[in-house]
Design a protein around this motif. Structure first.
Motif: not given
Ligand code: AVI
Length: 361
Positions: A73, A198, A202, A242, A249, A288, A318, A320
């Protein structure tokens, strides 16, 4: 005489003890008054945090390389995330909004008396406005406390002020945990804390539990907490969300490498990486990654660090997590919350959960 590592751990623990004490005493935040309706608090002390360069060189030096998702970010990454929220495949944002729109009559039933709105993250978004609209049904004046580590909250607050005449905004520029601790000792007013989108998904499972425990410990008896969680659903819907067709993305994921190039003087060639996102059904999470398309080495000059990557090697960026209703009940139970209500959308894709510490309401 402790060795070097021991010394560092000792210094760190003394410092964190000092920092947590100062937070508890409420002495160490400085108040900045912008005008009669907008002020913000910032910690007075310098936080001792690992630098971006230390974190990146550490995480890319592991057997399973990773980059923490908080680094997505920067300005460009935040803009790309806004774009993601409006993509046709990315259902969470519009689904959560659709639930909030239905709560206009129901949510106020839990408000006996007036509440201050505390948002984890700073919203100028539709969602914050929907909650403000709900609160204004019962109370004329509203206090809004966004907590965000980034000073962006001062910008987003100005937009809200323009549209809500009886809104008093007090931003807290700090981590969610420290901001809540500060608020706990601030006054006796009741808080409606919201954590939407949501973002909780993460966290790792352990981080998530620790976070909920922390929120619980900083809440007053009659505070309320509203959290948005994404639910387990069809794998294709999840993977499409995603792996959007416009590639936004992918840009969002790859942008973290541009950020490292810009800020740490690195030479990642973005053409040598691909965005890769899959749903891990066992772990119930989207995973991810950035996949290396060739054997390559990269130099990160400001971190004094170089890394080698094999063709097809993955850098994790990431998780999720997605939840079942059973798991949500379990999670809230384990962290000593009492569920007041759970609202779902018409497809059972997303959940908004209202909890308190006690069963008083
Ligand atoms: C911020 N977060 C909740 C998003 C998610 O869906 O996990 C971040 C994201 N990563 C890829 N798309 C959105």
């Amino acid at each position: 005489m402790p060795d070097d590592l021991g010394k560092r751990i000792y210094v760190k623990s003394v410092l964190s003890y000092y920092l947590s004490r100062t937070v508890q005493k409420n002495l160490s935040y400085k108040k900045y008054r912008v005008d009669s309706k907008l002020q913000y608090f910032k910690p007075n002390f310098q936080k001792i945090e690992k630098s971006f360069s230390d974190e990146i060189s550490f995480s890319l030096n592991q057997d399973l390389k990773y980059i923490h998702p908080k680094f997505f970010y920067d300005k460009k990454g935040s803009e790309l995330f806004e774009k993601i929220c409006n993509l046709p495949e990315y259902y969470p944002t519009r689904t959560e909004i659709s639930i909030l729109k239905k709560l206009k009559d129901e949510l106020p039933r839990y408000f006996d008396g007036s509440f201050r709105l505390v948002e984890l993250g700073s919203g100028s978004s539709v969602k914050t406005r929907l909650i403000l609209d709900i609160l204004t049904q019962n109370q004329e004046k509203i206090e809004y406390f966004p907590i965000d580590i980034s000073e962006i909250l001062t910008e987003s607050s100005a937009l809200l002020q323009r549209d809500y005449k009886h809104l008093n905004i007090t931003g807290i520029v700090d981590t969610y945990e420290c901001g809540l601790e500060f608020l706990k000792n601030y006054d006796d007013k009741r808080n409606l804390i919201i954590f939407l989108g949501s973002s909780f998904g993460n966290f790792t499972t352990d981080e998530g539990k620790e976070f909920l425990n922390k929120i619980n410990s900083t809440m007053k008896e009659d505070d309320l907490f509203l959290i948005g969680l994404d639910l387990v659903k069809n794998k294709m819907i999840l993977e499409n969300a995603y792996n959007d067709s416009q590639g936004v993305t992918a840009q969002f994921n790859l942008n973290v490498l541009s950020r490292i190039n810009d800020e740490l003087d690195a030479d990642f060639n973005l053409k040598n990486f691909a965005h890769y996102a899959i749903y891990n059904e066992n772990a119930q999470r989207i995973e991810m990654y950035l996949k290396s398309l060739v054997n390559q080495s990269v130099i990160i000059s400001k971190a004094n660090f170089s890394l080698t990557l094999k063709k097809n090697e993955l850098i994790h960026t990431e998780h999720s997590h997605k939840y079942t209703l059973f798991q949500i009940h379990e999670l809230m139970n384990q962290t000593e919350f009492i569920i007041k209500n759970i609202w779902l959308d018409q497809n059972d894709h997303f959940a908004l959960i209202l909890v308190s510490k006690t069963s008083k309401f």
